[in-house]
Design a protein around this motif. Sequence first.
Motif, short mmCIF file in Angstrom:
data_model
loop_
_atom_site.label_atom_id
_atom_site.label_comp_id
_atom_site.label_asym_id
_atom_site.label_seq_id
_atom_site.Cartn_x
_atom_site.Cartn_y
_atom_site.Cartn_z
N LEU A 161 -4.90 6.47 -1.94
CA LEU A 161 -4.45 5.15 -1.50
C LEU A 161 -4.20 4.32 -2.76
O LEU A 161 -5.10 4.20 -3.60
N ILE A 164 -9.10 5.63 -3.75
CA ILE A 164 -8.33 4.38 -3.67
C ILE A 164 -8.22 3.85 -5.08
O ILE A 164 -9.16 3.96 -5.88
N HIS A 170 -11.70 0.62 1.11
CA HIS A 170 -11.68 2.07 1.31
C HIS A 170 -12.76 2.48 2.32
O HIS A 170 -12.50 3.29 3.23
N VAL A 179 0.44 5.55 0.27
CA VAL A 179 -0.50 6.63 0.55
C VAL A 179 0.19 7.93 0.18
O VAL A 179 1.32 8.20 0.61
N VAL A 210 0.85 -1.19 0.00
CA VAL A 210 0.00 0.00 0.00
C VAL A 210 0.88 1.23 0.00
O VAL A 210 1.87 1.29 0.76
#
Length: 134
Positions: free
Chosen positions: A92, A130, A107, A72, A70
């Motif tokens: 994201l 996302i 999300h 961000v 992931v």
Amino acid sequence: MAQYHVSARRIDSHGSEATTKEARIVLDTDVAGRLDAFNPAELLLAAVAACMIKGIERVTPTLKFSLRGVDVRLHGERQDSPPKMVSITYELVVDTDETDQRLALLHKNVRRYGTISNTVAAAVKLEGTISRKV
């Protein structure tokens, strides 16, 4: 009820440090700024990012959601008078083979259960997307 404790101290006119548990972080408290530390606005954005990633770690086992990573990315807008953050946007990016519907569910859960993101969203416009890593 969970409780958290952080201590901070001024090192000199160029910086400070914050500590908790066995962790230490250098703070950019120099009026001129410094490149090797997070300033208060960047710390706020980092806290939101950490909250979202931790939320993902918390809900992926429950949702049986498979991911490899992931990222961000956050952007904060600050006004000068009075000085305050007025909006935070995020993206994201999830490395996953899950469907778009499952990505949307992830999300939704991240937004619903994030302690820091919920706190910030009550005071500042917080919105984002996302997407899947390509």
